[in-house]
Design a protein around this motif. Structure first.
Motif, PDB file in Angstrom:
ATOM      1  N   PRO A 162       0.808  -1.223   0.000  1.00  0.00           N
ATOM      2  CA  PRO A 162       0.000   0.000   0.000  1.00  0.00           C
ATOM      3  C   PRO A 162       0.839   1.270   0.000  1.00  0.00           C
ATOM      4  N   GLN A 163       1.976   1.247   0.662  1.00  0.00           N
ATOM      5  CA  GLN A 163       2.837   2.431   0.705  1.00  0.00           C
ATOM      6  C   GLN A 163       3.428   2.724  -0.675  1.00  0.00           C
ATOM      7  N   ALA A 164       3.787   1.665  -1.403  1.00  0.00           N
ATOM      8  CA  ALA A 164       4.314   1.859  -2.752  1.00  0.00           C
ATOM      9  C   ALA A 164       3.240   2.410  -3.679  1.00  0.00           C
ATOM     10  N   LEU A 165       2.027   1.917  -3.555  1.00  0.00           N
ATOM     11  CA  LEU A 165       0.921   2.399  -4.375  1.00  0.00           C
ATOM     12  C   LEU A 165       0.585   3.846  -4.044  1.00  0.00           C
ATOM     13  N   GLU A 166       0.622   4.171  -2.765  1.00  0.00           N
ATOM     14  CA  GLU A 166       0.369   5.546  -2.337  1.00  0.00           C
ATOM     15  C   GLU A 166       1.410   6.491  -2.936  1.00  0.00           C
ATOM     16  N   LYS A 167       2.663   6.086  -2.864  1.00  0.00           N
ATOM     17  CA  LYS A 167       3.741   6.921  -3.393  1.00  0.00           C
ATOM     18  C   LYS A 167       3.612   7.131  -4.893  1.00  0.00           C
ATOM     19  N   ALA A 168       3.032   6.127  -5.586  1.00  0.00           N
ATOM     20  CA  ALA A 168       2.872   6.212  -7.041  1.00  0.00           C
ATOM     21  C   ALA A 168       1.652   7.030  -7.460  1.00  0.00           C
ATOM     22  N   GLY A 169       0.861   7.502  -6.487  1.00  0.00           N
ATOM     23  CA  GLY A 169      -0.266   8.367  -6.818  1.00  0.00           C
ATOM     24  C   GLY A 169      -1.617   7.698  -6.842  1.00  0.00           C
ATOM     25  N   ALA A 170      -1.733   6.483  -6.299  1.00  0.00           N
ATOM     26  CA  ALA A 170      -3.047   5.830  -6.226  1.00  0.00           C
ATOM     27  C   ALA A 170      -4.008   6.687  -5.420  1.00  0.00           C
ATOM     28  N   ALA A 171      -5.295   6.592  -5.764  1.00  0.00           N
ATOM     29  CA  ALA A 171      -6.316   7.379  -5.066  1.00  0.00           C
ATOM     30  C   ALA A 171      -6.738   6.735  -3.754  1.00  0.00           C
ATOM     31  N   GLY A 172      -6.487   5.419  -3.603  1.00  0.00           N
ATOM     32  CA  GLY A 172      -6.862   4.732  -2.382  1.00  0.00           C
ATOM     33  C   GLY A 172      -6.589   3.243  -2.510  1.00  0.00           C
ATOM     34  N   ILE A 173      -6.650   2.562  -1.374  1.00  0.00           N
ATOM     35  CA  ILE A 173      -6.413   1.122  -1.310  1.00  0.00           C
ATOM     36  C   ILE A 173      -7.720   0.437  -0.912  1.00  0.00           C
ATOM     37  N   VAL A 174      -8.082  -0.607  -1.668  1.00  0.00           N
ATOM     38  CA  VAL A 174      -9.312  -1.360  -1.409  1.00  0.00           C
ATOM     39  C   VAL A 174      -8.931  -2.811  -1.150  1.00  0.00           C
ATOM     40  N   MET A 175      -9.364  -3.334  -0.004  1.00  0.00           N
ATOM     41  CA  MET A 175      -9.009  -4.701   0.347  1.00  0.00           C
ATOM     42  C   MET A 175     -10.193  -5.403   0.995  1.00  0.00           C
ATOM     43  N   SER A 176     -10.038  -6.706   1.218  1.00  0.00           N
ATOM     44  CA  SER A 176     -11.085  -7.494   1.871  1.00  0.00           C
ATOM     45  C   SER A 176     -10.408  -8.626   2.617  1.00  0.00           C
ATOM     46  N   ASN A 177     -10.505  -8.599   3.956  1.00  0.00           N
ATOM     47  CA  ASN A 177      -9.836  -9.587   4.809  1.00  0.00           C
ATOM     48  C   ASN A 177     -10.895 -10.492   5.423  1.00  0.00           C
ATOM     49  N   TRP A 178     -11.365 -11.459   4.625  1.00  0.00           N
ATOM     50  CA  TRP A 178     -12.452 -12.343   5.064  1.00  0.00           C
ATOM     51  C   TRP A 178     -11.997 -13.211   6.233  1.00  0.00           C
ATOM     52  N   SER A 179     -12.911 -13.408   7.186  1.00  0.00           N
ATOM     53  CA  SER A 179     -12.580 -14.162   8.391  1.00  0.00           C
ATOM     54  C   SER A 179     -13.080 -15.598   8.370  1.00  0.00           C
ATOM     55  N   GLY A 180     -13.708 -16.027   7.274  1.00  0.00           N
ATOM     56  CA  GLY A 180     -14.116 -17.411   7.154  1.00  0.00           C
ATOM     57  C   GLY A 180     -15.515 -17.717   7.646  1.00  0.00           C
ATOM     58  N   GLY A 181     -16.311 -16.686   7.893  1.00  0.00           N
ATOM     59  CA  GLY A 181     -17.685 -16.884   8.338  1.00  0.00           C
ATOM     60  C   GLY A 181     -18.633 -16.016   7.546  1.00  0.00           C
ATOM     61  N   PHE A 182     -19.928 -16.297   7.646  1.00  0.00           N
ATOM     62  CA  PHE A 182     -20.915 -15.474   6.957  1.00  0.00           C
ATOM     63  C   PHE A 182     -20.821 -14.024   7.434  1.00  0.00           C
ATOM     64  N   GLY A 183     -20.613 -13.101   6.481  1.00  0.00           N
ATOM     65  CA  GLY A 183     -20.691 -11.667   6.766  1.00  0.00           C
ATOM     66  C   GLY A 183     -19.654 -11.114   7.699  1.00  0.00           C
ATOM     67  N   VAL A 184     -18.473 -11.720   7.773  1.00  0.00           N
ATOM     68  CA  VAL A 184     -17.508 -11.285   8.780  1.00  0.00           C
ATOM     69  C   VAL A 184     -16.125 -11.090   8.163  1.00  0.00           C
ATOM     70  N   ALA A 222      -4.550   0.570   8.770  1.00  0.00           N
ATOM     71  CA  ALA A 222      -4.101   0.997   7.443  1.00  0.00           C
ATOM     72  C   ALA A 222      -2.589   1.179   7.432  1.00  0.00           C
ATOM     73  N   ASN A 223      -2.008   1.020   6.246  1.00  0.00           N
ATOM     74  CA  ASN A 223      -0.572   1.258   6.056  1.00  0.00           C
ATOM     75  C   ASN A 223      -0.327   2.427   5.113  1.00  0.00           C
ATOM     76  N   THR A 224      -1.293   3.337   5.068  1.00  0.00           N
ATOM     77  CA  THR A 224      -1.150   4.548   4.257  1.00  0.00           C
ATOM     78  C   THR A 224      -1.255   5.766   5.160  1.00  0.00           C
ATOM     79  N   THR A 225      -0.682   6.867   4.712  1.00  0.00           N
ATOM     80  CA  THR A 225      -0.718   8.098   5.511  1.00  0.00           C
ATOM     81  C   THR A 225      -1.428   9.251   4.807  1.00  0.00           C
ATOM     82  N   LYS A 226      -1.660   9.145   3.480  1.00  0.00           N
ATOM     83  CA  LYS A 226      -2.264  10.244   2.727  1.00  0.00           C
ATOM     84  C   LYS A 226      -3.535   9.833   1.997  1.00  0.00           C
ATOM     85  N   ILE A 227      -3.653   8.567   1.639  1.00  0.00           N
ATOM     86  CA  ILE A 227      -4.831   8.111   0.883  1.00  0.00           C
ATOM     87  C   ILE A 227      -5.612   7.105   1.724  1.00  0.00           C
ATOM     88  N   PRO A 228      -6.930   7.021   1.517  1.00  0.00           N
ATOM     89  CA  PRO A 228      -7.743   6.129   2.351  1.00  0.00           C
ATOM     90  C   PRO A 228      -7.484   4.656   2.046  1.00  0.00           C
TER      91      PRO A 228
END
Length: 519
Positions: free
Chosen positions: A206-228, A234-240
């Motif tokens: 994420p830090q490399a993407l931020e430095k390159a001018g990305a508008a934001g980072i989108v991720m999904s850390n599924w926990s293995g259950g329904f809806g969770v 975050a590992n960014t300081t300027k972009i969401p």
């Protein structure tokens, strides 16, 4: 050398071995059980902490409110309490998060910004989504990197199923389940290689993407259950940086793969608060005969903030508060000082408890026992001797008066191995103090509530927590009354079969006193 016992067997052995010790006062034990059962304050404490104050991320105003609330509660019960500063942390306050897909159609998405994520400016960020591609190596990644400017970059794998494994086991054909698992394994390995070939880790990407001018980072850390989903930092300081629920993330991922060029709009109004003080909350019932010896109740106070930190570790917190309330009422003049520690920043590496151990050698050297609780809402189901050679003897004495309905299903392991850092008892074990984890039944803790967006008040099983209050209160009473000082003798550590060298007792980790900044 290592034996597992049910406590029923343990008690028979201990009763015959401890006839020379003063018998516990049955009225005190009976009164503890009666007060904890008939006048429980757990539901109200849980409501005030989880619903009113909410999650307790280190460095947030909610964490500070929680510390002050706990001190106020203790003082109302006639118990001395204080907040003890041990360091500073990056200050941050969560605001409103709203995420919508705006192209090729409009749909509000289930998503939230991660802890310490920067806010969006003005009307938010609207941009097209792209996926980190599967490139040949880090050189190819560097050539691709400029193309992320102004884009929202998806950095998580799309899961092949949103159904937990138990659901497949109940309904799927054997062949279907095996096919799904094989596909998931292949996809997971391929995605791991994809990220590795960028030359970055999940933390530095994420830090490399931020430095390159990305508008934001989108991720999904599924926990293995329904809806969770797991919600961390975050590992960014300027972009969401946002986490999107599996269901919506998969939809967006498929759209990108199929050329639909989806766009989403992120509005996030968090606040960066600069450095904030970090505390432990300490409360004490002074000993009447041995005030400089200590029985310690231990539970970390902080949480992640995807939910409200109910089972990690709101349940441990309100349990230990209730134990102190009950003991103050039914055992107001303990022989040894009873101290409770509500530790800060456990989630970032046991910082609060390790700082306490470092700052208070005069207490640590005189600890009779530490009882720690930190793994969910379930009734206590296992206790290890943590590598203390004679723990079998004194824990047996202390547990003898606990009702059999509580102890009959508890499994014990003696002498066990020293805890290496999973929870705050490890800070005391490393310093050589007898410290024990009161391990709980799962209640699907790992998938559904540990560090997730579903760790909320409604997941608390109050009858189980009440059982734990009775157990811990009686253990504390017995440890305080015991005429003997608990032995600190340790096991001889075994040989590591991989290295052929003797393993060593854990060493106390150095607390991070100033933390939270992205480096």
């Amino acid at each position: 050398m290592y034996k597992k016992h049910t406590l029923r067997t343990l008690f028979v052995l201990m009763i015959s071995a401890s006839v020379s010790y003063a018998q516990p006062s049955k009225p005190v034990v009976d009164n503890i059980i009666k007060e904890a059962t008939e006048n429980s304050q757990l539901e109200q404490l849980g409501y005030e902490l989880m619903d009113v104050i909410g999650p307790r991320l280190v460095g947030t105003p909610q964490m500070e409110k929680a510390h002050n609330w706990a001190v106020g509660k203790y003082k109302n019960w006639g118990i001395e309490a204080r907040n003890e500063k041990w360091g500073e942390w990056r200050g941050w306050e969560r605001g409103v998060t709203h995420v919508d897909m705006v192209h090729p159609r409009v749909q509000s998405l289930e998503a939230t910004q991660l802890a310490w994520s920067p806010a969006t400016k003005g009307n938010g960020v609207t941009a097209e989504l792209v996926i980190v591609p599967d490139l040949q190596d880090s050189v190819a990644f560097k050539k691709w990197l400029p193309s992320v400017k102004g884009k929202l970059v998806m950095i998580s794998m799309m899961q092949p199923t949103g159904r937990p494994d138990y659901n497949w086991q109940e309904f799927a054909l054997k062949e279907s389940m095996e096919k799904m698992k094989a596909s998931r394994t292949q996809m997971t390995e391929a995605w791991s290689k994809r990220i590795s070939k960028t030359g970055h880790t999940a933390r530095t990407l994420p830090q490399a993407l931020e430095k390159a001018g990305a508008a934001g980072i989108v991720m999904s850390n599924w926990s293995g259950g329904f809806g969770v989903n797991k919600i961390f930092g975050a590992n960014t300081t300027k972009i969401p940086t946002i986490d999107v629920a599996l269901e919506d993330y998969g939809m967006l991922f498929r759209m990108v793969e199929n050329g639909a060029k989806p766009k989403i709009k992120i509005q996030a109004s968090s606040k960066n608060l600069g450095k904030m003080p970090a505390f432990n909350t300490i409360a004490e019932i002074k000993g009447s005969e041995k005030p400089n010896e200590y029985v310690i109740l231990s539970a970390h106070f902080d949480s992640w903030d995807g939910g409200t930190g109910a089972t990690d570790n709101g349940t441990g917190t309100i349990m230990m508060m209730e134990v102190m309330r009950v003991l103050k009422k039914m055992y107001p003049n303990p022989k040894r000082t009873i101290l409770v520690g509500h530790w800060g920043s456990e989630e970032q590496g046991l910082n609060g408890s390790s700082a306490f151990v470092e700052d208070h050698p005069e207490i640590v050297k005189n600890i009779q026992a530490v009882f720690n609780q930190d793994n969910g809402t379930g009734r206590v189901a296992n206790i290890s001797g943590q590598g203390f050679l004679n723990a079998y003897d004194y824990l047996g004495r202390w547990m003898a008066p606990v009702p059999q309905a509580i102890t009959s299903e508890i499994k014990t392991t003696f002498p066990g191995f020293p805890g290496g850092g999973g929870s705050d008892h490890a800070s005391f074990v490393a310093a050589g103090a007898p410290a024990f984890m009161l391990g709980s039944l799962s209640w699907s803790y790992g998938n559904y509530t540990w560090h997730t967006n579903r760790d909320t008040y409604d997941k608390i099983v109050f009858d189980d927590v009440r059982s734990n209050v009775i157990l811990a209160a009686i253990l504390t009473y017995m440890a305080s009354e015991d005429p003997e000082t608990a032995s600190r003798d340790r096991i001889v550590m075994p040989i590591n079969p991989r290295t052929g060298e003797q393993t060593t007792w854990p060493t106390l980790r150095k607390p991070t006193r100033v933390g939270g900044e992205i480096k």
